[in-house]
Scaffold this motif. Structure first.
Motif, PDB file in Angstrom:
ATOM      1  N   LYS A   1      -0.549  -5.873   0.222  1.00 42.93           N
ATOM      2  CA  LYS A   1      -0.852  -4.729  -0.333  1.00 42.93           C
ATOM      3  C   LYS A   1      -1.922  -4.194  -1.427  1.00 42.93           C
ATOM      4  O   LYS A   1      -3.096  -3.973  -1.634  1.00 42.93           O
ATOM      5  CB  LYS A   1       0.141  -3.447  -0.550  1.00 42.93           C
TER       6      LYS A   1
ATOM      7  N   GLY B   1       0.631   4.713  -0.277  1.00 37.16           N
ATOM      8  CA  GLY B   1       1.002   4.079   0.131  1.00 37.16           C
ATOM      9  C   GLY B   1       2.621   3.236   0.186  1.00 37.16           C
ATOM     10  O   GLY B   1       3.135   2.264   0.249  1.00 37.16           O
TER      11      GLY B   1
ATOM     12  N   ASN C   1      -3.491   0.194   4.354  1.00 34.86           N
ATOM     13  CA  ASN C   1      -3.345   1.451   4.269  1.00 34.86           C
ATOM     14  C   ASN C   1      -3.741   2.277   5.594  1.00 34.86           C
ATOM     15  O   ASN C   1      -4.846   3.326   5.130  1.00 34.86           O
ATOM     16  CB  ASN C   1      -3.445   2.381   2.835  1.00 34.86           C
TER      17      ASN C   1
ATOM     18  N   TRP D   1      -8.660   0.271   0.791  1.00 39.97           N
ATOM     19  CA  TRP D   1      -7.976   0.946   0.581  1.00 39.97           C
ATOM     20  C   TRP D   1      -7.886   2.242   1.648  1.00 39.97           C
ATOM     21  O   TRP D   1      -8.992   2.112   1.219  1.00 39.97           O
ATOM     22  CB  TRP D   1      -7.232   0.997  -0.920  1.00 39.97           C
TER      23      TRP D   1
END
Length: 406
Positions: free
Chosen positions: A56, A133, A102, A65
């Motif tokens: 991430k 997130g 995400n 993202w």
């Protein structure tokens, strides 16, 4: 009608393809191993994988993202539906990949719902940590006792009691509820059974740690539990939440559902096209590698027919998806209703057919876990039910078509 992607979209496509090649495809088996080892070593398959948590920050650093949310001051990186489509397709090629960026369901639909219909306090408390997130969410609509393809059937009660609402009901197939990071449910139920048919329902935000919520069991799909995400059966028994948690007000639930499900449906279709594209890729690779009856299987006439038909169907589905995305951007979700319904029928059926042929091309290996095809087949089959079954969408298409000729 211009389907040309913006320069920003093209740049993100290049970055996303590189990210997938470097970090996602090489780790498909690692993901499965981490889920399985959590179950074996710690007795709990519902622990989030370290792999996704490690990826991430890398995705965020590269600007990959929250790409799904258009026109939000809280997510300036969000793209139009048309620009998001090819990126969502790429993410969809691996089942767990969207979470890395995400951009995974049901969080995307829930974030869009809170952005559109929530108060500033709702957004501060729930939308912002979702966008970062830090937490995950679930959407609680489907029920075991009624045909939930007709949302007016829903029986869960949301009753006012002073400064609170009290919720009692039974839900199932609530995706994401098994994840320990799931901290908020958007729940649909009835506030006034005596009101007009489409004004009986409301939606309310229910924190996952509220007393009275019991997750009864995870529900597997063709034997896949989809841990650590999962799809759960849940009981709500005298669950009390503040009256301020209601979205828009009583009787607005059906309206919110229609607004939420439009983007959710097209995102599913974008990912389904990615699934089909990868299935065709794996099919061609396999057919070129294997020899039967003295020549490559790819030289057999029946397989050339299937390859050609796959390409035709995938490109047809992609073009219709882009048209739907274009119309959502230009005239809004309501006026793109027919296109959204058409692609929601077409894309999962195309992906299912191409997956079936790809499995057939792999022989016995196609139904094993050595390749992603079996898991993708199981997951994709649910899309002909999720966010409305094929039959409901075909009915919508027919009614709109008939109305043209009254």
């Amino acid at each position: 009608m211009d389907f040309e992607y913006s320069d920003r979209c093209k740049n993100l496509q290049d970055k996303l393809l590189t990210f997938m090649n470097q970090h996602v495809y090489p780790n498909e088996k690692t993901f499965k191993q981490q889920v399985d080892s959590n179950g074996a070593d710690k007795g709990n398959r519902w622990i989030p994988t370290q792999l996704i948590e490690d990826l991430k920050p890398k995705a965020r650093e590269q600007g990959l993202w929250n790409l799904f949310l258009p026109k939000s001051v809280r997510a300036p990186e969000g793209l139009s539906n048309l620009d998001y489509a090819p990126l969502c397709e790429i993410m969809g090629r691996v089942i767990w990949a969207p979470e890395v960026f995400n951009c995974s369901a049901p969080d995307t639909g829930n974030m869009e719902t809170i952005e559109r219909y929530g108060s500033e306090e709702h957004k501060r408390q729930w939308l912002e940590p979702l966008l970062r997130g830090e937490i995950r969410s679930a959407f609680a609509m489907t029920e075991p006792a009624v045909a939930s393809s007709d949302a007016t059937n829903i029986e869960t009660r949301i009753e006012r009691d002073g400064e609170h609402y009290v919720i009692n009901g039974h839900k199932w197939w609530i995706s994401g509820a098994g994840d320990p990071r799931c901290q908020i449910f958007i729940l649909m139920g009835k506030t006034d059974p005596a009101a007009a048919r489409h004004q009986q329902q409301s939606m309310i935000l229910v924190p996952a740690d509220t007393p009275g919520i019991t997750i009864t069991r995870p529900l597997p799909v063709f034997g896949y539990d989809d841990a650590p995400h999962g799809h759960c059966e849940i009981r709500y028994e005298n669950v009390r939440v503040p009256a301020a948690n209601i979205l828009l007000g009583e009787g607005r639930g059906f309206e919110i559902a229609q607004g939420r499900l439009g983007p959710g449906r097209i995102h599913h279709c974008m990912r389904a096209i990615g699934v089909a594209e990868r299935a065709l890729e794996l099919m061609c690779q396999r057919l070129n590698q294997r020899v039967a009856f003295g020549k490559k299987i790819s030289e057999q006439g029946v397989w050339r027919e299937r390859i050609a038909e796959s390409r035709i169907q995938i490109d047809t589905a992609r073009l219709l998806t882009l048209k739907a995305a274009y119309m959502m951007d230009k005239v809004g979700n309501k006026h793109a209703q027919a296109e959204i319904a058409m692609i929601k029928v077409l894309a999962p059926n195309v992906a299912q057919q191409v997956l079936d042929w790809a499995i057939q091309a792999h022989g016995a290996g196609g139904v094993s876990d050595d390749f992603p095809l079996a898991a993708q087949w199981a997951g994709n089959r649910t899309l002909r039910l999720a966010d409305g079954p094929d039959e409901v969408h075909r009915n919508v298409i027919a009614k709109l078509e008939l109305a043209k000729h009254l």
